[in-house]
Design a protein around this motif. Structure first.
Motif, PDB file in Angstrom:
ATOM      1  N   ASN A 160     -30.199  31.313 -21.851  1.00 26.66           N
ATOM      2  CA  ASN A 160     -30.410  29.890 -21.122  1.00 26.66           C
ATOM      3  C   ASN A 160     -31.784  29.861 -20.497  1.00 26.66           C
ATOM      4  O   ASN A 160     -32.374  30.776 -19.862  1.00 26.66           O
ATOM      5  CB  ASN A 160     -29.497  30.343 -19.497  1.00 26.66           C
ATOM      6  CG  ASN A 160     -29.539  29.292 -18.587  1.00 26.66           C
ATOM      7  OD1 ASN A 160     -30.290  28.165 -18.864  1.00 26.66           O
ATOM      8  ND2 ASN A 160     -28.608  29.219 -17.516  1.00 26.66           N
ATOM      9  N   LEU A 161     -32.258  28.932 -20.861  1.00 28.98           N
ATOM     10  CA  LEU A 161     -33.915  28.511 -21.108  1.00 28.98           C
ATOM     11  C   LEU A 161     -34.154  27.769 -19.816  1.00 28.98           C
ATOM     12  O   LEU A 161     -35.383  27.583 -19.461  1.00 28.98           O
ATOM     13  CB  LEU A 161     -34.165  27.940 -22.320  1.00 28.98           C
ATOM     14  CG  LEU A 161     -33.778  28.471 -23.648  1.00 28.98           C
ATOM     15  CD1 LEU A 161     -34.401  27.640 -24.878  1.00 28.98           C
ATOM     16  CD2 LEU A 161     -34.555  29.832 -23.689  1.00 28.98           C
ATOM     17  N   GLY A 162     -33.225  27.090 -19.137  1.00 31.08           N
ATOM     18  CA  GLY A 162     -33.507  26.484 -17.810  1.00 31.08           C
ATOM     19  C   GLY A 162     -33.864  24.913 -18.070  1.00 31.08           C
ATOM     20  O   GLY A 162     -33.905  24.436 -16.949  1.00 31.08           O
ATOM     21  N   PHE A 163     -34.149  24.577 -19.021  1.00 27.58           N
ATOM     22  CA  PHE A 163     -34.293  23.311 -19.447  1.00 27.58           C
ATOM     23  C   PHE A 163     -33.035  22.710 -20.328  1.00 27.58           C
ATOM     24  O   PHE A 163     -32.659  23.433 -21.317  1.00 27.58           O
ATOM     25  CB  PHE A 163     -35.709  23.044 -20.108  1.00 27.58           C
ATOM     26  CG  PHE A 163     -36.744  23.424 -19.598  1.00 27.58           C
ATOM     27  CD1 PHE A 163     -37.565  22.684 -18.621  1.00 27.58           C
ATOM     28  CD2 PHE A 163     -37.243  24.824 -19.369  1.00 27.58           C
ATOM     29  CE1 PHE A 163     -38.819  22.914 -17.885  1.00 27.58           C
ATOM     30  CE2 PHE A 163     -38.005  25.098 -18.734  1.00 27.58           C
ATOM     31  CZ  PHE A 163     -39.102  24.481 -17.927  1.00 27.58           C
ATOM     32  N   ALA A 164     -32.909  21.466 -20.211  1.00 33.91           N
ATOM     33  CA  ALA A 164     -31.564  20.860 -20.936  1.00 33.91           C
ATOM     34  C   ALA A 164     -32.182  20.805 -22.430  1.00 33.91           C
ATOM     35  O   ALA A 164     -33.343  20.649 -22.845  1.00 33.91           O
ATOM     36  CB  ALA A 164     -31.606  19.329 -20.610  1.00 33.91           C
ATOM     37  N   VAL A 165     -31.121  21.311 -23.345  1.00 36.49           N
ATOM     38  CA  VAL A 165     -31.327  21.328 -24.727  1.00 36.49           C
ATOM     39  C   VAL A 165     -31.050  19.800 -25.144  1.00 36.49           C
ATOM     40  O   VAL A 165     -30.058  19.396 -24.894  1.00 36.49           O
ATOM     41  CB  VAL A 165     -30.287  22.274 -25.343  1.00 36.49           C
ATOM     42  CG1 VAL A 165     -30.501  22.050 -27.020  1.00 36.49           C
ATOM     43  CG2 VAL A 165     -30.270  23.746 -24.770  1.00 36.49           C
ATOM     44  N   ASP A 166     -32.306  19.256 -25.690  1.00 33.17           N
ATOM     45  CA  ASP A 166     -32.064  17.778 -25.793  1.00 33.17           C
ATOM     46  C   ASP A 166     -32.081  17.508 -27.521  1.00 33.17           C
ATOM     47  O   ASP A 166     -31.983  17.917 -28.080  1.00 33.17           O
ATOM     48  CB  ASP A 166     -33.380  17.328 -25.295  1.00 33.17           C
ATOM     49  CG  ASP A 166     -33.311  16.176 -24.445  1.00 33.17           C
ATOM     50  OD1 ASP A 166     -32.575  15.324 -24.458  1.00 33.17           O
ATOM     51  OD2 ASP A 166     -34.107  16.129 -23.504  1.00 33.17           O
ATOM     52  N   LYS A 167     -31.691  15.983 -27.263  1.00 29.53           N
ATOM     53  CA  LYS A 167     -31.855  15.377 -28.625  1.00 29.53           C
ATOM     54  C   LYS A 167     -32.999  14.234 -28.611  1.00 29.53           C
ATOM     55  O   LYS A 167     -33.090  13.338 -27.669  1.00 29.53           O
ATOM     56  CB  LYS A 167     -30.592  14.427 -28.783  1.00 29.53           C
ATOM     57  CG  LYS A 167     -29.192  15.532 -28.786  1.00 29.53           C
ATOM     58  CD  LYS A 167     -29.170  16.435 -29.878  1.00 29.53           C
ATOM     59  CE  LYS A 167     -27.931  17.233 -30.005  1.00 29.53           C
ATOM     60  NZ  LYS A 167     -27.904  18.087 -31.267  1.00 29.53           N
ATOM     61  N   ALA A 168     -33.440  14.075 -29.713  1.00 24.03           N
ATOM     62  CA  ALA A 168     -34.713  12.985 -30.000  1.00 24.03           C
ATOM     63  C   ALA A 168     -33.814  11.735 -30.445  1.00 24.03           C
ATOM     64  O   ALA A 168     -33.541  11.643 -31.634  1.00 24.03           O
ATOM     65  CB  ALA A 168     -35.670  13.487 -30.877  1.00 24.03           C
ATOM     66  N   ARG A 169     -33.892  10.731 -29.396  1.00 21.64           N
ATOM     67  CA  ARG A 169     -33.061   9.457 -29.891  1.00 21.64           C
ATOM     68  C   ARG A 169     -33.817   8.109 -29.715  1.00 21.64           C
ATOM     69  O   ARG A 169     -34.804   8.193 -28.655  1.00 21.64           O
ATOM     70  CB  ARG A 169     -31.949   9.177 -29.156  1.00 21.64           C
ATOM     71  CG  ARG A 169     -31.017  10.624 -29.305  1.00 21.64           C
ATOM     72  CD  ARG A 169     -29.438  10.378 -28.891  1.00 21.64           C
ATOM     73  NE  ARG A 169     -28.834   9.575 -29.925  1.00 21.64           N
ATOM     74  CZ  ARG A 169     -27.667   8.873 -29.419  1.00 21.64           C
ATOM     75  NH1 ARG A 169     -26.955   9.357 -28.439  1.00 21.64           N
ATOM     76  NH2 ARG A 169     -27.220   8.067 -30.363  1.00 21.64           N
ATOM     77  N   PHE A 170     -33.871   7.040 -30.287  1.00 21.61           N
ATOM     78  CA  PHE A 170     -34.457   5.918 -29.971  1.00 21.61           C
ATOM     79  C   PHE A 170     -33.408   5.191 -28.693  1.00 21.61           C
ATOM     80  O   PHE A 170     -32.535   5.556 -28.471  1.00 21.61           O
ATOM     81  CB  PHE A 170     -34.378   4.908 -31.084  1.00 21.61           C
ATOM     82  CG  PHE A 170     -35.343   5.347 -32.326  1.00 21.61           C
ATOM     83  CD1 PHE A 170     -36.753   4.936 -32.105  1.00 21.61           C
ATOM     84  CD2 PHE A 170     -34.571   5.750 -33.515  1.00 21.61           C
ATOM     85  CE1 PHE A 170     -37.441   5.113 -33.053  1.00 21.61           C
ATOM     86  CE2 PHE A 170     -35.526   5.956 -34.609  1.00 21.61           C
ATOM     87  CZ  PHE A 170     -36.982   5.744 -34.388  1.00 21.61           C
ATOM     88  N   VAL A 171     -34.431   4.306 -28.115  1.00 22.75           N
ATOM     89  CA  VAL A 171     -33.641   3.643 -26.767  1.00 22.75           C
ATOM     90  C   VAL A 171     -34.137   2.372 -27.319  1.00 22.75           C
ATOM     91  O   VAL A 171     -35.448   1.865 -27.340  1.00 22.75           O
ATOM     92  CB  VAL A 171     -34.102   3.934 -25.522  1.00 22.75           C
ATOM     93  CG1 VAL A 171     -33.509   2.946 -24.615  1.00 22.75           C
ATOM     94  CG2 VAL A 171     -33.483   5.053 -25.189  1.00 22.75           C
ATOM     95  N   ALA A 172     -33.180   1.336 -27.397  1.00 24.38           N
ATOM     96  CA  ALA A 172     -33.770  -0.003 -27.734  1.00 24.38           C
ATOM     97  C   ALA A 172     -32.759  -0.951 -26.844  1.00 24.38           C
ATOM     98  O   ALA A 172     -31.466  -0.707 -26.384  1.00 24.38           O
ATOM     99  CB  ALA A 172     -33.212  -0.458 -29.228  1.00 24.38           C
TER     100      ALA A 172
END
Length: 359
Positions: A275-287
């Motif tokens: 548990n690293l304390g930060f959200a495990v994230d995805k790199a995505r475009f927003v358009a």
């Protein structure tokens, strides 16, 4: 005599006919190049012709690098692409929300608050996965100190003796190299120090991220203990390798400040059993939904872009070494495209096909 004149006239007629035939044959290529079908082919190769696109990026090197690759493809598809706007997160999402910006690379969870505040899925759409690797944020310490004192969890630094190992300014507290003021990570780190009872033993050093990390590398090379926050996409990972030179610390339980913590569970912040304390994230475009609806070619292009994580870290390192101006990042993006030309050409062809299918 009369017969000879007839023969002579007949021979001239044959010669004239042959000459006209040759002229006609040599004229054919010119007629073909100007045919309507050739014009249609050009239009299909440049489906974005006549359409303006306004791209933007955050101020991170990763975001700018991905945006420049994105711009390159849009230009090849015929779009009229405006200069890249490099903006802070608040201004970036305001621009997306009001239609001034058409597309930008973002992080799905890290920027979720900003996404919702400007209309969320009503106005915008998350699309693609511009790098397939998860984006991890975490606290790290040097492996030598971790093993010597058996430190695996950030909360262990409540012990003044352990905290003093990371004291770099002589006040008896650990110095945690953290985040730029105003960034979301600054809020999270401050929240963690408070919620885990670490404010009496740990100082959050704030400032320009690259400078803080450069100082961490210098201390490590001097054999001194280091404690810092970082993303796995940062250049520092090419110098201080996780699990080899440094280790990621766990946190005692998941807790994020304000809206960032809404609906967030331990599962969202855990990877590889830690548990690293930060959200495990995805790199995505927003358009903009409106832009995507009107431009299926561009939408498919955004969906196909995917840059290996190693290449992103390499770009971050080049920027750290001094090649960090906009023109440098643009040049690196062009070089990346040339190195992966066959792959990029395939993405562009898929985008053109998507545009044809929508007509």
């Amino acid at each position: 005599m009369k017969q000879d004149r007839i023969k002579h006239t007949f021979a001239i007629a044959i010669a004239v006919a042959l000459l006209l035939s040759l002229i006609a044959c040599h004229s054919t290529p010119e007629i073909v190049t100007k045919s309507p079908s050739s014009s249609r082919t050009t239009e299909l190769e440049l489906p974005g012709k006549g359409v303006k696109v306004s791209p933007a990026s955050g101020d991170s090197v990763m975001s700018q690098f991905i945006s420049e690759i994105t711009r390159f493809g849009l230009e090849k598809l015929g779009y009229e692409v405006e200069e890249l706007k490099v903006l802070n997160t608040t201004v970036l999402f305001l621009g997306l929300g009001n239609g001034e910006i058409d597309v930008a690379p973002t992080l799905e969870k890290f920027h979720a608050n900003f996404f919702e505040k400007v209309g969320g899925e009503k106005n915008l759409e998350r699309i693609g996965l511009y790098t397939s690797s998860d984006i991890l944020q975490s606290y790290l310490i040097d492996r030598k100190t971790a093993e010597q004192y058996k430190i695996t969890n950030l909360v262990q630094l409540k012990d003044p003796k352990l905290a003093r190992q990371f004291d770099s300014d002589g006040d008896g507290k650990a110095n945690l190299a953290g985040c730029d003021p105003g960034f979301a990570c600054e809020q999270i780190i401050d929240h963690h120090l408070k919620i885990y009872g670490l404010e009496d033993t740990v100082n959050h050093d704030k400032g320009q991220w690259e400078v803080l990390l450069a100082d961490i590398v210098a201390r490590y090379k001097q054999g001194k203990p280091v404690l810092y926050f970082s993303r796995n996409s940062d250049w520092v990972n090419s110098v201080l390798h996780p699990d080899k030179d440094v280790i990621r610390l766990e946190i005692p339980f998941t807790s994020l400040p304000g809206e960032m913590g809404k609906g967030m569970t331990q599962k969202d912040t855990t990877t590889g059993g830690k548990n690293l304390g930060f959200a495990v994230d995805k790199a995505r475009f927003v358009a903009s939904r409106q832009f995507l609806s009107a431009n299926p070619t561009a939408k498919r292009w955004f969906e196909r872009i995917q840059v290996p994580f190693e290449d992103i870290i390499t770009q971050e390192k080049l920027a750290y070494e001094g090649q960090n101006r906009s023109k440098d990042i643009r040049r690196h993006a062009e070089e990346w495209v040339k190195t992966h030309q066959a792959l990029v050409d395939g993405w562009l062809e898929e985008a053109r096909i998507a545009g044809k299918a929508s007509k």
